[in-house]
Write a protein that holds these residues in place. Structure first.
Motif, PDB file in Angstrom:
ATOM      1  N   LEU A  33       0.836  -1.203   0.000  1.00 36.48           N
ATOM      2  CA  LEU A  33       0.000   0.000   0.000  1.00 36.48           C
ATOM      3  C   LEU A  33       0.869   1.251   0.000  1.00 36.48           C
ATOM      4  O   LEU A  33       0.638   2.185  -0.776  1.00 36.48           O
ATOM      5  N   MET A  34       1.862   1.279   0.869  1.00 37.69           N
ATOM      6  CA  MET A  34       2.731   2.450   0.958  1.00 37.69           C
ATOM      7  C   MET A  34       3.488   2.651  -0.347  1.00 37.69           C
ATOM      8  O   MET A  34       3.595   3.772  -0.845  1.00 37.69           O
ATOM      9  N   ASN A  35       4.004   1.572  -0.889  1.00 36.60           N
ATOM     10  CA  ASN A  35       4.794   1.689  -2.111  1.00 36.60           C
ATOM     11  C   ASN A  35       3.959   2.164  -3.299  1.00 36.60           C
ATOM     12  O   ASN A  35       4.450   2.914  -4.138  1.00 36.60           O
ATOM     13  N   LEU A  36       2.710   1.739  -3.373  1.00 42.78           N
ATOM     14  CA  LEU A  36       1.864   2.095  -4.515  1.00 42.78           C
ATOM     15  C   LEU A  36       1.059   3.377  -4.296  1.00 42.78           C
ATOM     16  O   LEU A  36       0.896   4.169  -5.221  1.00 42.78           O
ATOM     17  N   ALA A  37       0.561   3.568  -3.086  1.00 37.76           N
ATOM     18  CA  ALA A  37      -0.363   4.680  -2.849  1.00 37.76           C
ATOM     19  C   ALA A  37       0.206   5.787  -1.968  1.00 37.76           C
ATOM     20  O   ALA A  37      -0.382   6.859  -1.875  1.00 37.76           O
ATOM     21  N   GLY A  38       1.321   5.517  -1.309  1.00 37.73           N
ATOM     22  CA  GLY A  38       1.901   6.539  -0.442  1.00 37.73           C
ATOM     23  C   GLY A  38       1.275   6.608   0.930  1.00 37.73           C
ATOM     24  O   GLY A  38       1.540   7.532   1.695  1.00 37.73           O
ATOM     25  N   ASP A  83       6.779 -11.343   5.534  1.00 35.67           N
ATOM     26  CA  ASP A  83       8.083 -10.699   5.468  1.00 35.67           C
ATOM     27  C   ASP A  83       8.227  -9.989   4.128  1.00 35.67           C
ATOM     28  O   ASP A  83       7.869 -10.529   3.076  1.00 35.67           O
ATOM     29  N   ALA A  84       8.780  -8.787   4.197  1.00 36.61           N
ATOM     30  CA  ALA A  84       8.980  -7.999   2.986  1.00 36.61           C
ATOM     31  C   ALA A  84      10.253  -8.453   2.266  1.00 36.61           C
ATOM     32  O   ALA A  84      11.230  -8.847   2.896  1.00 36.61           O
ATOM     33  N   THR A  85      10.205  -8.361   0.955  1.00 39.27           N
ATOM     34  CA  THR A  85      11.387  -8.660   0.153  1.00 39.27           C
ATOM     35  C   THR A  85      12.336  -7.468   0.192  1.00 39.27           C
ATOM     36  O   THR A  85      11.944  -6.356   0.579  1.00 39.27           O
ATOM     37  N   ASP A  86      13.551  -7.683  -0.236  1.00 41.32           N
ATOM     38  CA  ASP A  86      14.514  -6.576  -0.305  1.00 41.32           C
ATOM     39  C   ASP A  86      14.015  -5.485  -1.245  1.00 41.32           C
ATOM     40  O   ASP A  86      14.185  -4.291  -0.967  1.00 41.32           O
ATOM     41  N   ALA A  87      13.399  -5.859  -2.352  1.00 39.81           N
ATOM     42  CA  ALA A  87      12.865  -4.877  -3.300  1.00 39.81           C
ATOM     43  C   ALA A  87      11.735  -4.069  -2.678  1.00 39.81           C
ATOM     44  O   ALA A  87      11.655  -2.849  -2.865  1.00 39.81           O
ATOM     45  N   PHE A  92       9.909   0.899  -0.201  1.00 42.07           N
ATOM     46  CA  PHE A  92       9.301   1.506   0.977  1.00 42.07           C
ATOM     47  C   PHE A  92      10.128   2.680   1.481  1.00 42.07           C
ATOM     48  O   PHE A  92       9.584   3.733   1.830  1.00 42.07           O
ATOM     49  N   ASP A  93      11.435   2.512   1.561  1.00 42.67           N
ATOM     50  CA  ASP A  93      12.295   3.596   2.033  1.00 42.67           C
ATOM     51  C   ASP A  93      12.085   4.850   1.197  1.00 42.67           C
ATOM     52  O   ASP A  93      11.979   5.959   1.731  1.00 42.67           O
ATOM     53  N   GLU A  94      11.977   4.666  -0.115  1.00 43.90           N
ATOM     54  CA  GLU A  94      11.733   5.801  -1.006  1.00 43.90           C
ATOM     55  C   GLU A  94      10.335   6.384  -0.800  1.00 43.90           C
ATOM     56  O   GLU A  94      10.159   7.596  -0.690  1.00 43.90           O
ATOM     57  N   ARG A  98       9.308  10.115   0.706  1.00 45.46           N
ATOM     58  CA  ARG A  98       8.529  11.006  -0.157  1.00 45.46           C
ATOM     59  C   ARG A  98       7.186  11.386   0.476  1.00 45.46           C
ATOM     60  O   ARG A  98       6.730  12.525   0.340  1.00 45.46           O
ATOM     61  N   ASN A  99       6.546  10.448   1.183  1.00 43.13           N
ATOM     62  CA  ASN A  99       5.176  10.677   1.645  1.00 43.13           C
ATOM     63  C   ASN A  99       5.021  10.960   3.129  1.00 43.13           C
ATOM     64  O   ASN A  99       4.018  11.539   3.528  1.00 43.13           O
ATOM     65  N   VAL A 100       5.982  10.545   3.925  1.00 45.17           N
ATOM     66  CA  VAL A 100       5.817  10.683   5.371  1.00 45.17           C
ATOM     67  C   VAL A 100       6.792  11.677   5.971  1.00 45.17           C
ATOM     68  O   VAL A 100       6.414  12.489   6.802  1.00 45.17           O
TER      69      VAL A 100
END
Length: 104
Positions: A33-38, A83-87, A92-94, A98-100
């Motif tokens: 969600l964060m990666n796609l929608a911010g 568990d999240a993948t490295d990608a 997410f970090d980006e 950008r959003n938070v």
């Protein structure tokens, strides 16, 4: 439309979004969600907390998350998150920056 009706409709839309994310689509990961929608479920709980604090209601992050998730966050995370993948983590970090954290 009068203000009270608008507020009630906005609240109903929020409740439906919460139901969709918490019941209908538990499979959708917060990180996606964060990666796609911010934003993600945690953002929604944070915005809930900020709205409470703006009205003088003392509420912390964990209390807001428990209200939003309907259970302690750690319990929901253990039951619903993978568990999240490295990608995913890199994206997410980006997205988070950008959003938070754009204001600091």
């Amino acid at each position: 439309m009068d203000d009270q009706t608008r507020i009630e409709l906005e609240a109903a839309a929020f409740r439906r979004l919460r139901k969709h994310l918490m019941e209908d689509r538990r499979d959708v990961q917060n990180i996606d969600l964060m990666n796609l929608a911010g934003f993600c479920r945690n953002c929604l709980s944070r915005w809930y907390m900020e709205a409470a604090q703006e009205r003088g209601i003392d509420m912390g992050k964990e209390e807001a998350r428990e209200i939003y998730y309907g259970m302690p966050y750690d319990q929901w995370k253990a039951e619903s998150q993978t568990d999240a993948t490295d990608a995913q983590k890199a994206a997410f970090d980006e997205a988070f920056a950008r959003n938070v954290t754009k204001d600091g």
